[in-house]
Design a protein around this motif. Structure first.
Motif, mmCIF file in Angstrom:
data_model
loop_
_atom_site.group_PDB
_atom_site.id
_atom_site.type_symbol
_atom_site.label_atom_id
_atom_site.label_comp_id
_atom_site.label_asym_id
_atom_site.label_seq_id
_atom_site.Cartn_x
_atom_site.Cartn_y
_atom_site.Cartn_z
ATOM 1 N N HIS A 34 0.792 -1.240 0.000
ATOM 2 C CA HIS A 34 0.000 0.000 0.000
ATOM 3 C C HIS A 34 0.825 1.292 0.000
ATOM 4 C CE1 HIS A 34 1.114 -0.691 4.099
ATOM 5 N NE2 HIS A 34 0.555 0.418 4.523
ATOM 6 N N LEU A 35 2.143 1.216 0.293
ATOM 7 C CA LEU A 35 2.954 2.445 0.349
ATOM 8 C C LEU A 35 4.022 2.447 -0.744
ATOM 9 C CD1 LEU A 35 3.577 2.900 4.214
ATOM 10 C CD2 LEU A 35 1.801 3.945 2.792
ATOM 11 N N PRO A 36 4.411 3.642 -1.219
ATOM 12 C CA PRO A 36 5.390 3.712 -2.308
ATOM 13 C C PRO A 36 6.800 3.282 -1.888
ATOM 14 C CG PRO A 36 4.814 5.920 -1.541
ATOM 15 C CD PRO A 36 3.906 4.967 -0.827
ATOM 16 N N LEU A 37 7.578 2.891 -2.872
ATOM 17 C CA LEU A 37 8.949 2.429 -2.613
ATOM 18 C C LEU A 37 9.819 3.545 -2.028
ATOM 19 C CD1 LEU A 37 9.482 0.427 -5.956
ATOM 20 C CD2 LEU A 37 8.812 -0.488 -3.735
ATOM 21 N N SER A 38 9.462 4.791 -2.302
ATOM 22 C CA SER A 38 10.254 5.922 -1.800
ATOM 23 C C SER A 38 9.790 6.426 -0.433
ATOM 24 C CB SER A 38 10.189 7.085 -2.786
ATOM 25 O OG SER A 38 11.157 6.897 -3.781
ATOM 26 N N THR A 39 9.017 5.630 0.284
ATOM 27 C CA THR A 39 8.459 6.069 1.574
ATOM 28 C C THR A 39 9.519 6.662 2.509
ATOM 29 O OG1 THR A 39 6.538 4.620 1.508
ATOM 30 C CG2 THR A 39 7.337 5.194 3.691
ATOM 31 N N ASP A 40 10.617 5.973 2.711
ATOM 32 C CA ASP A 40 11.640 6.456 3.657
ATOM 33 C C ASP A 40 12.237 7.792 3.213
ATOM 34 O OD1 ASP A 40 11.213 4.228 5.139
ATOM 35 O OD2 ASP A 40 13.131 3.254 4.684
ATOM 36 N N THR A 41 12.510 7.879 1.919
ATOM 37 C CA THR A 41 13.113 9.108 1.382
ATOM 38 C C THR A 41 12.147 10.280 1.562
ATOM 39 O OG1 THR A 41 14.088 7.687 -0.311
ATOM 40 C CG2 THR A 41 14.291 10.067 -0.634
ATOM 41 N N MET A 42 10.899 10.032 1.217
ATOM 42 C CA MET A 42 9.895 11.093 1.283
ATOM 43 C C MET A 42 9.708 11.596 2.705
ATOM 44 S SD MET A 42 6.207 10.713 -0.485
ATOM 45 C CE MET A 42 6.760 9.471 -1.621
ATOM 46 N N GLN A 43 9.592 10.666 3.659
ATOM 47 C CA GLN A 43 9.370 11.065 5.057
ATOM 48 C C GLN A 43 10.473 11.983 5.547
ATOM 49 O OE1 GLN A 43 7.906 7.891 7.950
ATOM 50 N NE2 GLN A 43 8.710 6.643 6.311
ATOM 51 N N VAL A 44 11.698 11.586 5.331
ATOM 52 C CA VAL A 44 12.804 12.355 5.889
ATOM 53 C C VAL A 44 13.012 13.661 5.130
ATOM 54 C CG1 VAL A 44 14.732 11.274 4.631
ATOM 55 C CG2 VAL A 44 15.093 12.150 6.922
ATOM 56 N N TYR A 45 12.852 13.633 3.823
ATOM 57 C CA TYR A 45 13.125 14.844 3.040
ATOM 58 C C TYR A 45 12.081 15.925 3.332
ATOM 59 C CZ TYR A 45 15.033 17.540 -0.900
ATOM 60 O OH TYR A 45 15.624 18.510 -1.679
ATOM 61 N N GLU A 46 10.831 15.531 3.492
ATOM 62 C CA GLU A 46 9.789 16.522 3.800
ATOM 63 C C GLU A 46 10.042 17.168 5.163
ATOM 64 O OE1 GLU A 46 7.616 17.703 1.633
ATOM 65 O OE2 GLU A 46 8.483 16.295 0.185
ATOM 66 N N VAL A 47 10.478 16.380 6.126
ATOM 67 C CA VAL A 47 10.790 16.915 7.464
ATOM 68 C C VAL A 47 11.923 17.934 7.368
ATOM 69 C CG1 VAL A 47 11.920 16.294 9.660
ATOM 70 C CG2 VAL A 47 9.940 14.998 8.878
ATOM 71 N N VAL A 48 12.954 17.550 6.670
ATOM 72 C CA VAL A 48 14.136 18.395 6.570
ATOM 73 C C VAL A 48 13.830 19.698 5.815
ATOM 74 C CG1 VAL A 48 16.344 18.446 5.370
ATOM 75 C CG2 VAL A 48 15.803 16.522 6.858
ATOM 76 N N LYS A 49 13.024 19.586 4.756
ATOM 77 C CA LYS A 49 12.660 20.787 3.992
ATOM 78 C C LYS A 49 11.861 21.761 4.855
ATOM 79 C CE LYS A 49 11.043 18.699 0.205
ATOM 80 N NZ LYS A 49 10.454 18.555 -1.137
ATOM 81 N N GLU A 50 10.968 21.223 5.679
ATOM 82 C CA GLU A 50 10.171 22.076 6.571
ATOM 83 C C GLU A 50 11.080 22.724 7.618
ATOM 84 O OE1 GLU A 50 7.048 23.001 6.241
ATOM 85 O OE2 GLU A 50 7.117 24.181 8.099
ATOM 86 N N ALA A 51 12.012 21.941 8.163
ATOM 87 C CA ALA A 51 12.948 22.478 9.166
ATOM 88 C C ALA A 51 13.763 23.622 8.566
ATOM 89 C CB ALA A 51 13.868 21.369 9.682
ATOM 90 N N ALA A 52 14.129 23.476 7.303
ATOM 91 C CA ALA A 52 14.969 24.491 6.645
ATOM 92 C C ALA A 52 14.223 25.808 6.426
ATOM 93 C CB ALA A 52 15.493 23.944 5.321
ATOM 94 N N LYS A 53 12.890 25.785 6.565
ATOM 95 C CA LYS A 53 12.126 27.037 6.494
ATOM 96 C C LYS A 53 12.216 27.788 7.810
ATOM 97 C CE LYS A 53 8.584 25.187 3.395
ATOM 98 N NZ LYS A 53 7.234 24.591 3.413
ATOM 99 N N ARG A 54 12.558 27.051 8.876
ATOM 100 C CA ARG A 54 12.512 27.639 10.220
ATOM 101 C C ARG A 54 13.875 28.008 10.771
ATOM 102 N NH1 ARG A 54 7.871 23.916 13.081
ATOM 103 N NH2 ARG A 54 6.584 23.725 11.210
ATOM 104 N N VAL A 55 14.944 27.512 10.160
ATOM 105 C CA VAL A 55 16.289 27.776 10.665
ATOM 106 C C VAL A 55 17.227 27.807 9.459
ATOM 107 C CG1 VAL A 55 16.806 25.323 11.097
ATOM 108 C CG2 VAL A 55 17.960 27.050 12.452
ATOM 109 N N SER A 56 18.282 28.636 9.548
ATOM 110 C CA SER A 56 19.231 28.731 8.437
ATOM 111 C C SER A 56 20.076 27.473 8.353
ATOM 112 C CB SER A 56 20.173 29.923 8.662
ATOM 113 O OG SER A 56 19.682 31.022 7.986
ATOM 114 N N VAL A 57 19.949 26.755 7.267
ATOM 115 C CA VAL A 57 20.718 25.515 7.108
ATOM 116 C C VAL A 57 20.710 25.126 5.626
ATOM 117 C CG1 VAL A 57 18.736 23.951 7.524
ATOM 118 C CG2 VAL A 57 21.057 23.191 8.099
#
Ligand SMILES: [Zn+2]
Length: 238
Positions: A34-57
């Motif tokens: 039921h879940l895509p093969l890129s599940t792990d990549t997607m989860q972590v990348y979305e978190v990191v992209k959101e974090a990068a909106k809140r802090v300079s990195v």
């Protein structure tokens, strides 16, 4: 500042604000029916992209391939060896170091033991080799585990179960194809088996049926906060 969007000049300007780079790691790996093969990549990348909106990195594009163990025989699982992952990670950090970056946060959406050890091993080697480099190695899944225990109903939820299905329902509901049924691998430990699919047909560890978008949102936001904290900390730590 996502590498995939910024220019050479943005990079130079950015270095005046931060010398920290987040490198997200994922997999191309079965996540049940039921879940895509890129599940792990997607989860972590979305978190990191959101974090990068809140802090300079700075944020590197994700490394989509990781070391697979118990899922590696399943359809769609495409892994690399620990050696390849170590060499690739080492090369990326060294090249980024030569461009002026000093702090490296390696955060992985895949929590496999051999995969995480490979990342830790490279980190340990590099801090010995380079005096002014700082490295953090994080399994994103383990980082949120305590928090998830507060409201996730499945006790032994590990892979493509309640947690990951919830997270995908929040991030990419259009990619969630119904729900696979509750399942746990029956690998005959401590033996290493060649045909892993025989003991783990559906490739699910946990109960996807209990997943909700709301749980996924909570875990996502919790993870973003932790990443922001870690970025702030790595710049200060000695
Ligand atoms: Zn996963």
């Amino acid at each position: 500042m996502l590498f995939e969007n910024i220019t050479m000049s943005d990079f130079k300007k950015g270095l005046k604000k931060t010398k920290t780079l987040i490198i997200p790691f994922g997999t191309v790996e079965e996540h049940g029916s039921h879940l895509p093969l890129s599940t792990d990549t997607m989860q972590v990348y979305e978190v990191v992209k959101e974090a990068a909106k809140r802090v300079s990195v700075f944020v590197a594009p994700p490394i989509h391939y990781g070391v697979l163990t118990s899922t590696r025989n399943h359809a769609g699982s495409i892994g690399v060896s620990a050696n390849t992952l170590r060499m690739l990670t080492r090369d990326i950090i060294k090249s980024a170091y030569h461009k002026g970056l000093r702090n490296f946060i390696l955060i992985s959406g895949h929590a496999g033991n051999i995969h995480m050890s490979a990342l830790r091993e490279v980190g340990e080697e590099l801090i010995d080799e380079i005096d002014d480099v700082k490295i953090a190695v994080i399994s994103e899944y383990d980082m949120i585990r305590k928090e998830s225990d507060k409201f996730v109903e499945t006790k032994d939820d590990g892979h493509a179960g309640e947690i990951e299905t919830s997270r995908l329902l929040y991030l990419a509901p259009h990619l969630v194809k119904g729900r696979a049924k509750e399942e746990y691998p029956k690998l005959p430990k401590p033996f290493l088996v060649r045909d892993k699919v025989k003991y783990w047909k559906g490739g699910v560890w946990g109960n996807p049926v209990k997943a909700t978008r709301e749980k996924g949102k909570k875990l996502f936001l919790f993870s973003v906060d932790r990443v922001v904290e870690i970025v702030k900390k790595i710049e200060k730590i000695k």
